[in-house]
Design a protein around this motif. Structure first.
Motif, PDB file in Angstrom:
ATOM      1  N   ASP A 151       2.323   5.944  -0.960  1.00 17.48           N
ATOM      2  CA  ASP A 151       1.340   5.003  -1.493  1.00 17.48           C
ATOM      3  C   ASP A 151       1.474   3.602  -0.883  1.00 17.48           C
ATOM      4  OD1 ASP A 151       0.359   7.075  -2.974  1.00 17.48           O
ATOM      5  OD2 ASP A 151       1.130   6.376  -4.914  1.00 17.48           O
ATOM      6  N   PRO A 152       2.677   3.047  -0.748  1.00 17.96           N
ATOM      7  CA  PRO A 152       2.785   1.735  -0.096  1.00 17.96           C
ATOM      8  C   PRO A 152       2.325   1.760   1.362  1.00 17.96           C
ATOM      9  CG  PRO A 152       4.759   2.200  -1.357  1.00 17.96           C
ATOM     10  CD  PRO A 152       3.974   3.469  -1.312  1.00 17.96           C
ATOM     11  N   LEU A 153       2.578   2.872   2.055  1.00 16.79           N
ATOM     12  CA  LEU A 153       2.112   2.982   3.440  1.00 16.79           C
ATOM     13  C   LEU A 153       0.593   2.989   3.505  1.00 16.79           C
ATOM     14  CD1 LEU A 153       4.525   5.615   5.047  1.00 16.79           C
ATOM     15  CD2 LEU A 153       4.466   3.145   5.449  1.00 16.79           C
ATOM     16  N   GLU A 199       1.903 -10.683  10.536  1.00 15.23           N
ATOM     17  CA  GLU A 199       0.764  -9.858  10.141  1.00 15.23           C
ATOM     18  C   GLU A 199       1.041  -8.364  10.285  1.00 15.23           C
ATOM     19  OE1 GLU A 199      -2.040 -11.106   8.777  1.00 15.23           O
ATOM     20  OE2 GLU A 199      -0.918 -12.983   8.841  1.00 15.23           O
ATOM     21  N   GLY A 200       2.274  -7.993  10.640  1.00 15.80           N
ATOM     22  CA  GLY A 200       2.590  -6.600  10.888  1.00 15.80           C
ATOM     23  C   GLY A 200       2.798  -5.779   9.632  1.00 15.80           C
ATOM     24  N   LEU A 201       2.892  -4.481   9.827  1.00 17.62           N
ATOM     25  CA  LEU A 201       3.014  -3.544   8.707  1.00 17.62           C
ATOM     26  C   LEU A 201       4.356  -3.681   7.995  1.00 17.62           C
ATOM     27  CD1 LEU A 201       1.633  -0.031   8.487  1.00 17.62           C
ATOM     28  CD2 LEU A 201       4.054  -0.293   8.028  1.00 17.62           C
ATOM     29  N   ILE A 202       5.436  -3.967   8.732  1.00 13.11           N
ATOM     30  CA  ILE A 202       6.734  -4.147   8.064  1.00 13.11           C
ATOM     31  C   ILE A 202       6.661  -5.301   7.085  1.00 13.11           C
ATOM     32  CG2 ILE A 202       9.179  -4.686   8.360  1.00 13.11           C
ATOM     33  CD1 ILE A 202       9.094  -3.379  11.089  1.00 13.11           C
ATOM     34  N   SER A 203       6.074  -6.410   7.514  1.00 11.55           N
ATOM     35  CA  SER A 203       5.933  -7.563   6.626  1.00 11.55           C
ATOM     36  C   SER A 203       5.093  -7.217   5.400  1.00 11.55           C
ATOM     37  CB  SER A 203       5.295  -8.736   7.371  1.00 11.55           C
ATOM     38  OG  SER A 203       6.207  -9.310   8.286  1.00 11.55           O
ATOM     39  N   ALA A 204       4.035  -6.425   5.601  1.00  9.58           N
ATOM     40  CA  ALA A 204       3.183  -6.036   4.473  1.00  9.58           C
ATOM     41  C   ALA A 204       3.969  -5.221   3.449  1.00  9.58           C
ATOM     42  CB  ALA A 204       1.973  -5.248   4.979  1.00  9.58           C
ATOM     43  N   LEU A 205       4.808  -4.298   3.926  1.00  9.95           N
ATOM     44  CA  LEU A 205       5.622  -3.490   3.015  1.00  9.95           C
ATOM     45  C   LEU A 205       6.660  -4.346   2.305  1.00  9.95           C
ATOM     46  CD1 LEU A 205       6.179  -0.322   5.244  1.00  9.95           C
ATOM     47  CD2 LEU A 205       4.805  -0.446   3.153  1.00  9.95           C
ATOM     48  N   VAL A 206       7.307  -5.245   3.038  1.00  6.94           N
ATOM     49  CA  VAL A 206       8.317  -6.124   2.439  1.00  6.94           C
ATOM     50  C   VAL A 206       7.679  -7.055   1.412  1.00  6.94           C
ATOM     51  CG1 VAL A 206       9.935  -8.005   2.935  1.00  6.94           C
ATOM     52  CG2 VAL A 206       9.855  -6.000   4.437  1.00  6.94           C
ATOM     53  N   ALA A 207       6.514  -7.608   1.747  1.00  5.91           N
ATOM     54  CA  ALA A 207       5.817  -8.499   0.812  1.00  5.91           C
ATOM     55  C   ALA A 207       5.380  -7.737  -0.433  1.00  5.91           C
ATOM     56  CB  ALA A 207       4.612  -9.129   1.500  1.00  5.91           C
ATOM     57  N   GLY A 208       4.941  -6.490  -0.243  1.00  2.38           N
ATOM     58  CA  GLY A 208       4.543  -5.675  -1.381  1.00  2.38           C
ATOM     59  C   GLY A 208       5.706  -5.422  -2.325  1.00  2.38           C
ATOM     60  N   ASN A 228       5.391  -2.396  -4.976  1.00  2.04           N
ATOM     61  CA  ASN A 228       6.145  -1.160  -4.788  1.00  2.04           C
ATOM     62  C   ASN A 228       7.599  -1.438  -5.147  1.00  2.04           C
ATOM     63  OD1 ASN A 228       7.982  -1.499  -2.275  1.00  2.04           O
ATOM     64  ND2 ASN A 228       5.991  -2.164  -1.451  1.00  2.04           N
ATOM     65  N   ASP A 229       8.322  -0.386  -5.471  1.00  4.23           N
ATOM     66  CA  ASP A 229       9.733  -0.569  -5.833  1.00  4.23           C
ATOM     67  C   ASP A 229      10.628   0.241  -4.902  1.00  4.23           C
ATOM     68  OD1 ASP A 229       8.989   1.916  -6.711  1.00  4.23           O
ATOM     69  OD2 ASP A 229       9.945   1.753  -8.678  1.00  4.23           O
ATOM     70  N   LEU A 230      10.273   0.255  -3.626  1.00  2.00           N
ATOM     71  CA  LEU A 230      11.047   1.002  -2.642  1.00  2.00           C
ATOM     72  C   LEU A 230      12.455   0.436  -2.510  1.00  2.00           C
ATOM     73  CD1 LEU A 230       8.392   1.316   0.226  1.00  2.00           C
ATOM     74  CD2 LEU A 230       9.079   3.094  -1.396  1.00  2.00           C
ATOM     75  N   SER A 231      13.441   1.319  -2.465  1.00  2.00           N
ATOM     76  CA  SER A 231      14.800   0.889  -2.148  1.00  2.00           C
ATOM     77  C   SER A 231      14.874   0.546  -0.666  1.00  2.00           C
ATOM     78  CB  SER A 231      15.792   2.003  -2.472  1.00  2.00           C
ATOM     79  OG  SER A 231      15.617   3.089  -1.553  1.00  2.00           O
ATOM     80  N   GLU A 232      15.975  -0.069  -0.257  1.00  2.00           N
ATOM     81  CA  GLU A 232      16.106  -0.394   1.165  1.00  2.00           C
ATOM     82  C   GLU A 232      16.105   0.875   2.008  1.00  2.00           C
ATOM     83  OE1 GLU A 232      18.971  -2.791   4.348  1.00  2.00           O
ATOM     84  OE2 GLU A 232      19.415  -2.869   2.205  1.00  2.00           O
ATOM     85  N   ASP A 233      16.812   1.916   1.571  1.00  2.00           N
ATOM     86  CA  ASP A 233      16.832   3.173   2.322  1.00  2.00           C
ATOM     87  C   ASP A 233      15.435   3.766   2.435  1.00  2.00           C
ATOM     88  OD1 ASP A 233      19.545   3.041   2.735  1.00  2.00           O
ATOM     89  OD2 ASP A 233      20.076   4.582   1.267  1.00  2.00           O
ATOM     90  N   LEU A 249      12.575   2.140   2.276  1.00  4.99           N
ATOM     91  CA  LEU A 249      11.777   1.280   3.142  1.00  4.99           C
ATOM     92  C   LEU A 249      12.116   1.527   4.609  1.00  4.99           C
ATOM     93  CD1 LEU A 249       9.630  -0.867   3.209  1.00  4.99           C
ATOM     94  CD2 LEU A 249      11.376  -2.608   2.796  1.00  4.99           C
ATOM     95  N   VAL A 250      13.402   1.700   4.907  1.00  6.37           N
ATOM     96  CA  VAL A 250      13.831   2.029   6.263  1.00  6.37           C
ATOM     97  C   VAL A 250      13.162   3.318   6.738  1.00  6.37           C
ATOM     98  CG1 VAL A 250      15.798   2.850   7.633  1.00  6.37           C
ATOM     99  CG2 VAL A 250      16.022   0.797   6.233  1.00  6.37           C
ATOM    100  N   ALA A 251      13.164   4.328   5.882  1.00  8.97           N
ATOM    101  CA  ALA A 251      12.568   5.615   6.241  1.00  8.97           C
ATOM    102  C   ALA A 251      11.066   5.494   6.438  1.00  8.97           C
ATOM    103  CB  ALA A 251      12.884   6.656   5.178  1.00  8.97           C
ATOM    104  N   ASP A 252      10.388   4.748   5.573  1.00  8.66           N
ATOM    105  CA  ASP A 252       8.943   4.558   5.702  1.00  8.66           C
ATOM    106  C   ASP A 252       8.591   3.923   7.045  1.00  8.66           C
ATOM    107  OD1 ASP A 252       7.676   5.713   3.584  1.00  8.66           O
ATOM    108  OD2 ASP A 252       7.213   3.859   2.526  1.00  8.66           O
TER     109      ASP A 252
END
Length: 411
Positions: A105-107, A217-226, A232-237, A239-242
């Motif tokens: 969903d975050p992706l 403006e990249g996707l990593i920043s969007a996921l981190v900002a989310g 989202n409540d993704l763990s670091e692991d 988020l790394v996998a995503d």
């Protein structure tokens, strides 16, 4: 003496396998469209309808614990990076709900059409720059190295928001991921691949930390900002996998799709000439190329209950290999399926991007790169042809259709 069945001949360790794969899959569809493959210890599903049905039934055909290609890994390599490490344990491709939804969903929220469309001018500029370099390089080139590979690598770096200067080492880590999943490699190669995956894991962690401090403006920043905003409540692991799966699936499959497509078009001069002349329906052509030349031959599913597929009983716990490559060439749906045919009215019914809960998140980006690559190279080099006598080598892997080189003459 009876002749061996297609299933009995389906052996990726056979040096002749890559040359025979489509013929074997066609024979399997005819003989037994759902059948056990002794070499892989899985059930293969090869007809479009059954592949579609399996992909659409995530309850009966689970993704978790279905991925088996890494079970061959030597202990020396597994000690460095194992199938329980984040890149595998939290890979959205290999898990089911509710974890799958948490990861996907975050992706989906970050991988927007707007973000893809914003890349279009840069993709076009990158293609033109590469063609300029090819034009000045001489009379011959390896398109895999000069166009097919660098274009998706640059595109995925721009999408993620990582430096283009890192493309070479990222490509090496991508090769390591493929090697890690390829049975039969020497222990030292497996160890090197595991080390590469550990480095990729560490790299993604570093970039995630950087984007938290200096977003872009990249996707990593969007996921981190989310995550920071509680979206989202993704763990670091996780988020790394995503991020890693977007990197790998977002470029490796596209490299091979573009290379396979160019190879097919160069073998069909009337299509090449039509593209060069601007008379080809490129949207239909893109779907036909995706159907005919899918780079992912199939993925695995685990059977959760005793079931029947195509009239064949399959026990709980068995592993099923759903063959996209075979389904995309099923004569029950596609007329003369082995033939690249444009226009083809139902080309978009291909299963190259999957189906169901695990449908690909980036088809717009893949289509964009494929369209711009094949149309612009044909228009720039209308007389291009494969080097005479060339047998295009491929990665010896049943799950991938991946050329190792694409040598062409420019004139």
């Amino acid at each position: 003496m009876s002749h061996p069945t297609a299933a009995e001949q389906f052996d990726p360790s056979n040096p002749q396998f890559t040359a025979d794969r489509f013929a074997l899959m066609a024979q399997m569809r005819e003989e037994a469209p759902v059948t056990f493959l002794p070499a892989l210890h899985v059930y293969a599903v090869t007809r479009w309808q059954e592949v579609h049905d399996v992909l659409g039934d995530a309850a009966t055909f689970a993704s978790s614990e279905a991925f088996s290609a890494g079970l061959h890994i030597a202990p020396e390599a597994s000690a460095i990076y194992s199938l329980s490490s984040p890149l595998f344990a939290y890979n959205p491709i290999n898990v089911d709900k509710p974890l799958h939804s948490r990861l996907r969903d975050p992706l989906m929220a970050a991988f927007t059409p707007k973000r893809t469309q914003a890349l279009a001018p840069t993709v076009i500029a990158d293609v033109e720059d590469m063609l300029d370099a090819i034009e000045t390089s001489g009379t011959q080139t390896d398109l895999l190295q000069t166009l097919c590979k660098p274009l998706p690598l640059k595109t995925i770096c721009r999408l993620l928001g990582v430096p283009l200067a890192d493309a070479a080492k990222l490509s090496g880590w991508s090769d390591a991921l493929i090697a890690f999943q390829t049975p039969g490699l020497p222990v030292e190669v497996q160890v090197a691949a595991a080390q590469g995956l550990r480095e990729l894991d560490n790299y993604m962690r570093e970039k995630i930390a950087q984007k938290a401090i200096t977003p872009d403006e990249g996707l990593i920043s969007a996921l981190v900002a989310g995550r920071a905003a509680g979206e989202n409540d993704l763990s670091e692991d996780e988020l790394v996998a995503d991020v890693a799966v977007v990197f790998f699936a977002g470029h490796e499959t596209t490299i091979n799709t573009i290379a396979n497509a160019l190879r097919s078009l160069l073998e069909r001069r009337e299509y090449w000439d039509a593209i060069a002349a601007g008379t080809m329906d490129t949207d239909n052509l893109v779907d036909e190329l995706l159907r005919h030349d899918t780079s992912v031959m199939g993925l695995y599913r685990r059977v959760t209950v005793d079931t029947v597929v195509g009239g064949v009983p399959i026990p709980q716990g068995a592993i099923v290999w759903v063959s996209y490559g075979a389904a995309n060439r099923d004569p029950a749906l596609f007329n003369e399926p082995e033939k690249l045919q444009c226009p083809r009215g139902n080309a978009r019914q291909h299963l190259t991007f999957g189906y169901g809960a695990h449908y690909c998140i980036g088809p717009l980006l893949a289509r964009l790169q494929l369209r711009e690559a094949v149309t612009r190279v044909a228009k720039r080099f209308p007389a291009m042809r494969l080097v005479p006598g060339t047998i295009v080598p491929e990665i010896p892997h049943h799950g991938l259709l991946a050329p190792l080189a694409l040598p062409v003459l420019l004139k």
